[in-house]
Design a protein around this motif. Structure first.
Motif, PDB file in Angstrom:
ATOM      1  N   PRO A 186      82.383  61.168  39.914  1.00  0.00           N
ATOM      2  CA  PRO A 186      81.441  61.740  38.863  1.00  0.00           C
ATOM      3  C   PRO A 186      81.439  60.784  37.663  1.00  0.00           C
ATOM      4  CG  PRO A 186      83.627  63.073  38.990  1.00  0.00           C
ATOM      5  CD  PRO A 186      83.634  61.980  40.131  1.00  0.00           C
ATOM      6  N   PHE A 187      80.857  59.894  37.672  1.00  0.00           N
ATOM      7  CA  PHE A 187      80.950  58.589  36.783  1.00  0.00           C
ATOM      8  C   PHE A 187      79.485  58.154  36.362  1.00  0.00           C
ATOM      9  CE2 PHE A 187      83.006  54.505  36.009  1.00  0.00           C
ATOM     10  CZ  PHE A 187      83.252  54.560  34.720  1.00  0.00           C
ATOM     11  N   PRO A 188      79.235  57.769  35.144  1.00  0.00           N
ATOM     12  CA  PRO A 188      77.837  57.204  34.913  1.00  0.00           C
ATOM     13  C   PRO A 188      77.711  55.569  35.485  1.00  0.00           C
ATOM     14  CG  PRO A 188      79.130  57.398  32.843  1.00  0.00           C
ATOM     15  CD  PRO A 188      79.937  58.162  33.967  1.00  0.00           C
ATOM     16  N   PHE A 189      78.572  55.109  35.807  1.00  0.00           N
ATOM     17  CA  PHE A 189      78.598  53.642  36.201  1.00  0.00           C
ATOM     18  C   PHE A 189      78.810  53.303  37.769  1.00  0.00           C
ATOM     19  CE2 PHE A 189      79.796  53.327  31.866  1.00  0.00           C
ATOM     20  CZ  PHE A 189      78.613  52.766  31.492  1.00  0.00           C
ATOM     21  N   ASP A 190      78.340  52.346  38.274  1.00  0.00           N
ATOM     22  CA  ASP A 190      78.721  51.923  39.447  1.00  0.00           C
ATOM     23  C   ASP A 190      79.359  50.778  39.414  1.00  0.00           C
ATOM     24  OD1 ASP A 190      78.697  50.790  42.282  1.00  0.00           O
ATOM     25  OD2 ASP A 190      76.566  50.949  42.764  1.00  0.00           O
ATOM     26  N   ILE A 191      80.523  50.856  39.961  1.00  0.00           N
ATOM     27  CA  ILE A 191      81.436  49.522  39.695  1.00  0.00           C
ATOM     28  C   ILE A 191      81.914  49.024  40.893  1.00  0.00           C
ATOM     29  CG2 ILE A 191      83.822  48.884  38.602  1.00  0.00           C
ATOM     30  CD1 ILE A 191      83.437  51.183  36.505  1.00  0.00           C
ATOM     31  N   ARG A 192      81.862  47.832  41.121  1.00  0.00           N
ATOM     32  CA  ARG A 192      82.530  46.879  42.292  1.00  0.00           C
ATOM     33  C   ARG A 192      83.841  46.183  41.834  1.00  0.00           C
ATOM     34  NH1 ARG A 192      77.893  47.534  45.953  1.00  0.00           N
ATOM     35  NH2 ARG A 192      76.944  49.490  45.140  1.00  0.00           N
ATOM     36  N   GLU A 193      84.586  46.535  41.927  1.00  0.00           N
ATOM     37  CA  GLU A 193      85.861  45.803  41.684  1.00  0.00           C
ATOM     38  C   GLU A 193      86.532  44.671  42.533  1.00  0.00           C
ATOM     39  OE1 GLU A 193      88.796  45.164  38.770  1.00  0.00           O
ATOM     40  OE2 GLU A 193      87.552  46.993  38.633  1.00  0.00           O
ATOM     41  N   LEU A 194      86.743  43.543  41.848  1.00  0.00           N
ATOM     42  CA  LEU A 194      87.343  42.569  42.502  1.00  0.00           C
ATOM     43  C   LEU A 194      88.700  42.151  42.329  1.00  0.00           C
ATOM     44  CD1 LEU A 194      83.901  41.748  42.367  1.00  0.00           C
ATOM     45  CD2 LEU A 194      84.747  39.373  42.656  1.00  0.00           C
ATOM     46  N   GLY A 195      89.236  42.728  41.285  1.00  0.00           N
ATOM     47  CA  GLY A 195      90.710  42.754  40.844  1.00  0.00           C
ATOM     48  C   GLY A 195      90.959  41.281  40.182  1.00  0.00           C
ATOM     49  N   ALA A 196      92.241  41.070  39.840  1.00  0.00           N
ATOM     50  CA  ALA A 196      92.750  39.683  39.188  1.00  0.00           C
ATOM     51  C   ALA A 196      92.579  38.604  40.043  1.00  0.00           C
ATOM     52  CB  ALA A 196      93.990  40.027  38.845  1.00  0.00           C
ATOM     53  N   THR A 197      92.502  37.341  39.682  1.00  0.00           N
ATOM     54  CA  THR A 197      92.812  36.176  40.485  1.00  0.00           C
ATOM     55  C   THR A 197      94.104  36.279  40.997  1.00  0.00           C
ATOM     56  OG1 THR A 197      92.899  35.082  38.274  1.00  0.00           O
ATOM     57  CG2 THR A 197      90.725  35.176  39.251  1.00  0.00           C
ATOM     58  N   GLU A 198      94.347  35.280  41.731  1.00  0.00           N
ATOM     59  CA  GLU A 198      95.617  34.992  42.148  1.00  0.00           C
ATOM     60  C   GLU A 198      96.450  34.356  41.040  1.00  0.00           C
ATOM     61  OE1 GLU A 198      96.937  35.297  45.310  1.00  0.00           O
ATOM     62  OE2 GLU A 198      95.217  36.448  46.153  1.00  0.00           O
TER      63      GLU A 198
END
Length: 310
Positions: free
Chosen positions: A154-166
């Motif tokens: 239940p959140f107003p944003f669509d987020i696609r997480e890639l995480g940190a770099t190596e």
């Protein structure tokens, strides 16, 4: 975004319309010195007992936007968090007109809750004009948002997480948080709305400022001290932006980070810089509450000093 890495101040049970409504400042008439005054009411979305800093910035920016001549667009803001704001509290924003020139207008916003100053910001607006175009490119080999999993909440944003770099051999990271984001629903065409929503999201840093404890919560007192934004180009918050955060330094109990936002076509449209307090706790907290709270649940008051830190 992995839910256990989101941070409790970042996931809110709200629709896009509700987000826009709470960052919109309402005119309250002039103060005793004749300065324009506006009010906002912060929602009870956070379990920390402190209003999320991006909300504070977005509300103050909206107040300033309502005082500038038509046709000007915000290009930069610089603000300091002075005291914590409690969820559910009513904030008064007094706007000082520092300058109105042919190309630029500058405003200062002083925000207070019950007579206590909580935030102070200076922002500048510019008449759009043509000029030389140059920018550093987006990081190569970033998968497009369509190829990255999101999450349902239940959140107003669509987020696609890639995480940190190596993590590199010297222990550092090129980026400590990377994600694609946009609002879950279309927004109006009002540029002020898009600038406010982007300002709100710009503070959604996760644990990117603590490279030694990425994705870990309850081990530190984390509090934003200041926030700076540069809006390079007008951009819609309801189309994809790539948010790339870089931890520059941890020293003296403080962290300094920077971030950029690029569009899918590589256009750099926003830059951010921020300093935060990061005090390690003697006794780590056991965070067991959900990442979003019931809207009508009782909200604790902030703890710590007047500056909202600890």
């Amino acid at each position: 975004m992995a839910l256990d890495e989101a941070g409790e101040a970042e996931v809110v049970p709200a629709t896009v319309a509700e987000l826009v409504d709470v960052i919109t400042a309402r005119e309250a008439g002039p103060d005793t010195q004749g300065r324009p005054t506006f009010t906002t009411t912060s929602p009870k979305w956070w379990v920390h007992g402190r209003v999320f800093g991006g909300m504070v910035v977005a509300q103050a920016l909206n107040a300033a936007q309502r005082t500038v001549p038509a046709g000007l667009e915000v290009h930069s803001l610089h603000g300091y968090f002075l005291r914590a704001t409690s969820p559910g509290s009513r904030t008064t924003h007094v706007v000082d007109s520092l300058r109105d020139g042919r190309s630029f207008s500058t405003r200062q916003v002083t925000s207070d809750v019950e007579g206590r100053e909580t935030f102070r910001m200076t922002c500048s607006f510019h008449v759009p004009e043509e000029g030389d175009s140059y920018q550093l490119p987006i990081t190569p080999e970033i998968p497009p948002p369509a190829e990255v999993d999101g999450f349902e909440a239940p959140f107003p944003f669509d987020i696609r997480e890639l995480g940190a770099t190596e993590r590199r051999e010297d222990g550092t990271y090129q980026s400590t948080r990377r994600c694609w984001f946009r609002t879950r629903e279309p927004l109006s065409d009002d540029p002020a709305v898009h600038a406010g929503v982007l300002a709100y999201f710009s503070d959604m840093t996760g644990a990117s400022f603590r490279p030694h404890s990425l994705g870990v919560w309850g081990t530190h007192t984390d509090a934003s001290l200041d926030h700076a934004l540069w809006f390079h180009r007008p951009w819609r918050a309801d189309i994809w932006s790539f948010f790339d955060l870089h931890a520059l330094v941890n020293a003296g109990g403080r962290a300094t980070i920077r971030a950029t936002m690029h569009g899918e076509d590589g256009t750099l449209h926003l830059s951010m810089a921020q300093e935060l307090l990061i005090r390690e706790l003697d006794e780590p907290l056991q965070i067991t509450s959900p990442l979003w709270t019931e809207r009508d649940a009782a909200t604790p008051k902030p703890t710590g000093g007047d500056d909202g830190t600890a």
